[in-house]
Scaffold this motif. Structure first.
Motif, PDB file in Angstrom:
ATOM      1  N   ILE A 258       0.849  -1.188   0.000  1.00  0.00           N
ATOM      2  CA  ILE A 258       0.000   0.000   0.000  1.00  0.00           C
ATOM      3  C   ILE A 258       0.884   1.236   0.000  1.00  0.00           C
ATOM      4  CG2 ILE A 258      -1.886   1.220   1.146  1.00  0.00           C
ATOM      5  CD1 ILE A 258      -2.677  -1.555   0.339  1.00  0.00           C
ATOM      6  N   TYR A 259       1.012   1.893  -1.157  1.00  0.00           N
ATOM      7  CA  TYR A 259       1.812   3.109  -1.217  1.00  0.00           C
ATOM      8  C   TYR A 259       1.083   4.207  -0.446  1.00  0.00           C
ATOM      9  CZ  TYR A 259       4.442   7.037  -3.029  1.00  0.00           C
ATOM     10  OH  TYR A 259       5.230   8.142  -3.124  1.00  0.00           O
TER      11      TYR A 259
ATOM     12  N   LEU B  85      -7.079  -3.870   8.210  1.00  0.00           N
ATOM     13  CA  LEU B  85      -7.206  -2.603   7.489  1.00  0.00           C
ATOM     14  C   LEU B  85      -6.730  -1.450   8.365  1.00  0.00           C
ATOM     15  CD1 LEU B  85      -8.395  -1.301   4.863  1.00  0.00           C
ATOM     16  CD2 LEU B  85     -10.523  -1.014   6.135  1.00  0.00           C
ATOM     17  N   LYS B  86      -5.897  -0.578   7.797  1.00  0.00           N
ATOM     18  CA  LYS B  86      -5.314   0.519   8.582  1.00  0.00           C
ATOM     19  C   LYS B  86      -5.757   1.897   8.121  1.00  0.00           C
ATOM     20  CE  LYS B  86      -2.785  -1.857  11.453  1.00  0.00           C
ATOM     21  NZ  LYS B  86      -3.125  -1.880  12.892  1.00  0.00           N
TER      22      LYS B  86
ATOM     23  N   GLU C  61      -3.055  -6.130  -0.963  1.00  0.00           N
ATOM     24  CA  GLU C  61      -3.691  -4.824  -1.119  1.00  0.00           C
ATOM     25  C   GLU C  61      -5.113  -4.996  -0.617  1.00  0.00           C
ATOM     26  OE1 GLU C  61      -3.253  -2.413  -4.609  1.00  0.00           O
ATOM     27  OE2 GLU C  61      -1.522  -3.581  -5.307  1.00  0.00           O
ATOM     28  N   TRP C  62      -5.505  -4.190   0.333  1.00  0.00           N
ATOM     29  CA  TRP C  62      -6.783  -4.420   1.009  1.00  0.00           C
ATOM     30  C   TRP C  62      -7.966  -4.420   0.064  1.00  0.00           C
ATOM     31  CZ3 TRP C  62      -3.861  -0.656   4.309  1.00  0.00           C
ATOM     32  CH2 TRP C  62      -3.171  -1.324   5.334  1.00  0.00           C
TER      33      TRP C  62
ATOM     34  N   PHE D 112     -14.491  -9.923   1.241  1.00  0.00           N
ATOM     35  CA  PHE D 112     -14.444 -10.472   2.604  1.00  0.00           C
ATOM     36  C   PHE D 112     -14.906  -9.429   3.614  1.00  0.00           C
ATOM     37  CE2 PHE D 112     -12.401 -12.509   6.306  1.00  0.00           C
ATOM     38  CZ  PHE D 112     -12.853 -13.809   6.103  1.00  0.00           C
ATOM     39  N   TYR D 113     -14.514  -8.178   3.393  1.00  0.00           N
ATOM     40  CA  TYR D 113     -14.977  -7.109   4.279  1.00  0.00           C
ATOM     41  C   TYR D 113     -16.492  -6.939   4.186  1.00  0.00           C
ATOM     42  CZ  TYR D 113     -10.250  -5.561   5.396  1.00  0.00           C
ATOM     43  OH  TYR D 113      -8.967  -5.499   5.887  1.00  0.00           O
ATOM     44  N   LEU D 114     -17.026  -7.038   2.995  1.00  0.00           N
ATOM     45  CA  LEU D 114     -18.471  -6.906   2.816  1.00  0.00           C
ATOM     46  C   LEU D 114     -19.222  -8.021   3.535  1.00  0.00           C
ATOM     47  CD1 LEU D 114     -18.520  -5.869  -0.943  1.00  0.00           C
ATOM     48  CD2 LEU D 114     -19.234  -4.446   0.989  1.00  0.00           C
ATOM     49  N   ILE D 115     -18.656  -9.223   3.532  1.00  0.00           N
ATOM     50  CA  ILE D 115     -19.264 -10.324   4.285  1.00  0.00           C
ATOM     51  C   ILE D 115     -19.289  -9.994   5.776  1.00  0.00           C
ATOM     52  CG2 ILE D 115     -18.967 -12.738   4.986  1.00  0.00           C
ATOM     53  CD1 ILE D 115     -17.807 -13.290   2.204  1.00  0.00           C
ATOM     54  N   ALA D 116     -18.182  -9.429   6.277  1.00  0.00           N
ATOM     55  CA  ALA D 116     -18.112  -9.050   7.693  1.00  0.00           C
ATOM     56  C   ALA D 116     -19.140  -7.970   8.030  1.00  0.00           C
ATOM     57  CB  ALA D 116     -16.706  -8.567   8.035  1.00  0.00           C
ATOM     58  N   TYR D 117     -19.269  -6.957   7.155  1.00  0.00           N
ATOM     59  CA  TYR D 117     -20.245  -5.884   7.400  1.00  0.00           C
ATOM     60  C   TYR D 117     -21.668  -6.423   7.297  1.00  0.00           C
ATOM     61  CZ  TYR D 117     -16.061  -3.117   6.377  1.00  0.00           C
ATOM     62  OH  TYR D 117     -14.782  -2.600   6.367  1.00  0.00           O
TER      63      TYR D 117
END
Length: 524
Positions: A346-347, A399-400, A468-469, A475-480
């Motif tokens: 992640i630049y 995620l940062k 790269e996140w 996967f994040y959408l599944i968590a949300y």
């Protein structure tokens, strides 16, 4: 203490011999925990005791059209004010020219080529992006020309982009839930989904990229498939093929959705070697209409591929397309970067080579490797590979930043708060899924099956790449989805053991912060 002379500096430690700072710090963390608990219960109380009938009926009803209009109006106003006031993050733009930077610049220029029918640029462009990746940019530039929009040439793209994002959050995802569970959501649950997504991924609202278009079209295609199952209308199968193909022309990993349908068709009507009819009720007309949609949308890409010397419907990873000075594919470039340069790509975050990855790579060869050598490397070192992939699994959920183009990473209060809530979302999902009672009572078999396919087919294979996140946004959408639609239901269950849940969250937060510190604290 010696008195320093003018111009000299010396170390000064307040409360050096006092326990006051220790007590102060503990007190702050305790107060923060209490505040979170109070807010959580206050919102619970408000939802139960809300007396304003119209607001209560709205929050507890299901009206995705009204939610869409409300959220889209809100986001459009915020984005417009941010554009006019120049409040958008500076990292997205060149300081001198005010043009978008990095991949955005490429997408915007390719959108110009598509708008002006300059197909030679599409043929000469990178092979791993299909023509539809540039359609949103071409549409935005066409809108600028038609309506003479001059105050900001990217504003029209933001408005178009956000139309689809809000449609995705307020309609597509809730309708997928409805078709999977035969239940209806409440508007407040949709709003929770919107708030979570916007908090953790706000950069997608104002980045000139096509990632979200790919995600949206893919899930929209899934929704059309689910609606077809409930209605057997050919047009829905056709739209499913069209939408999944559009997604595949934006991000090539979505083409596995087309491959899955093709494999099911072959097993069901081709070789008939498996008794797949028991769990696949799709009729022949679904496959006819689905692949008609695929061919119709993919045909222009097939022409572009043929001009590039390749036969196929979808974008392909040609050697040298990403870096013309090296004979490697984009995937191979990513693999080599993850093994010797950095795990998280992640630049402008600092690069930090991983010891396990370095050991794997150096014991195999000092040179860069191709995809076949990569699999040979992993197969011959199963234990180290397992350790490396386990690290990557944690890093891709760690995620940062909510930005697509962030500023340099720093450990500061807001960073820890951001991580705290990110961990909380994932830990809640883990807690609900590992509990057999919750899994049986609150998740349908169709939800679990779809979630498993999305994870196994469209998420985990990308672990071989540098992280790269945005690659793992599914996967994040599944968590949300779990937190917004399931946890908001479970929390009202009197049988739900809140004490046990909070103990799990506390221990999980500690573990996640410790694991995170091993990597991210070294790139400050």
């Amino acid at each position: 203490m010696d008195i320093p002379k003018d111009g000299e500096t010396y170390a000064y430690f307040p409360f050096q011999n006092s326990k006051l700072y220790f007590l102060y710090s503990i007190g702050i963390y305790f107060i923060l925990t209490v505040i979170i608990y109070i807010v959580f219960n206050f919102l619970n109380f408000i939802l139960k005791k809300l007396k304003i009938k119209r607001i209560k009926n709205f929050l507890l009803g299901y009206n995705p059209k009204k939610v869409f209009l409300l959220l889209y109006l809100f986001v459009s106003i915020v984005i417009t004010i941010s554009v006019l006031g120049e409040f958008l993050p500076k990292t997205y733009f060149d300081e001198k020219t005010k043009e978008v930077v990095w991949d955005q610049f490429w997408y915007w220029n390719m959108g110009w080529a598509l708008k002006n029918l300059q197909f030679k640029y599409l043929v000469k462009g990178v092979s791993f992006r299909g023509y539809f990746a540039y359609v949103p940019m071409a549409l935005a530039q066409s809108i600028n020309d038609i309506f003479k929009i001059r105050f900001n040439k990217y504003w029209s793209f933001y408005i178009l982009n956000n139309f689809f994002i809000i449609l995705f959050v307020s309609y597509i995802i809730p309708e997928i839930y409805k078709n999977l569970t035969k239940k209806i959501l409440k508007n407040y649950q949709i709003i929770v989904m919107f708030l979570l997504f916007s908090f953790f991924w706000r950069g997608v609202y104002y980045s000139v990229l096509s990632d979200m278009f790919g995600v949206i079209m893919f899930f929209w295609g899934i929704l059309m498939y689910l609606k077809y199952k409930n209605g057997n209308r050919g047009v829905l199968a056709f739209l499913s093929g069209v939408l999944v193909t559009i997604a595949s022309l934006i991000r090539t990993n979505y083409k596995f959705g087309v491959y899955i349908v093709a494999i099911i068709f072959i097993l069901k009507y081709g070789f008939k070697i498996l008794k797949i009819d028991k769990f696949c009720k799709l009729k022949k007309n679904f496959f006819v209409y689905f692949f008609l949609g695929v061919i119709l949308i993919a045909f222009p890409q097939a022409v572009i591929n043929f001009k590039q010397g390749h036969i196929g419907l979808f974008p392909y990873d040609k050697r040298g397309s990403y870096n013309r000075s090296r004979n490697f594919t984009l995937v191979e470039e990513h693999i080599n970067a993850s093994l010797k340069v950095t795990l998280v790509y992640i630049y402008p975050y600092k690069y930090n080579p991983d010891n396990t990855a370095l050991k794997l790579k150096n014991n195999f060869t000092k040179e860069d490797i191709n995809i076949n050598q990569t699999f040979a490397l992993f197969i011959s070192n199963p234990l180290d590979t397992t350790i490396l992939m386990t690290k990557k699994i944690f890093y891709f959920i760690d995620l940062k930043t909510p930005e697509m183009y962030p500023s340099a990473y720093k450990s500061r209060t807001e960073t820890y708060i951001f991580s705290f809530f990110n961990y909380w979302i994932f830990l809640t999902g883990i807690y609900l899924l590992i509990n057999k009672r919750n899994r049986r009572e609150y998740f349908s078999k169709e939800e679990l099956l779809l979630g498993s396919i999305l994870t196994i087919v469209f998420t985990l294979p990308q672990l071989i790449l540098a992280i790269e996140w945005r690659f793992f946004i599914i996967f994040y959408l599944i968590a949300y989805y779990i937190f917004s639609f399931k946890f908001t239901e479970v929390i009202f269950d009197k049988k739900f053991n809140k004490f046990k849940y909070f103990n799990f969250i506390i221990l999980g937060e500690i573990l996640f912060f410790v694991l995170s510190s091993f990597y991210f604290d070294s790139i400050i």
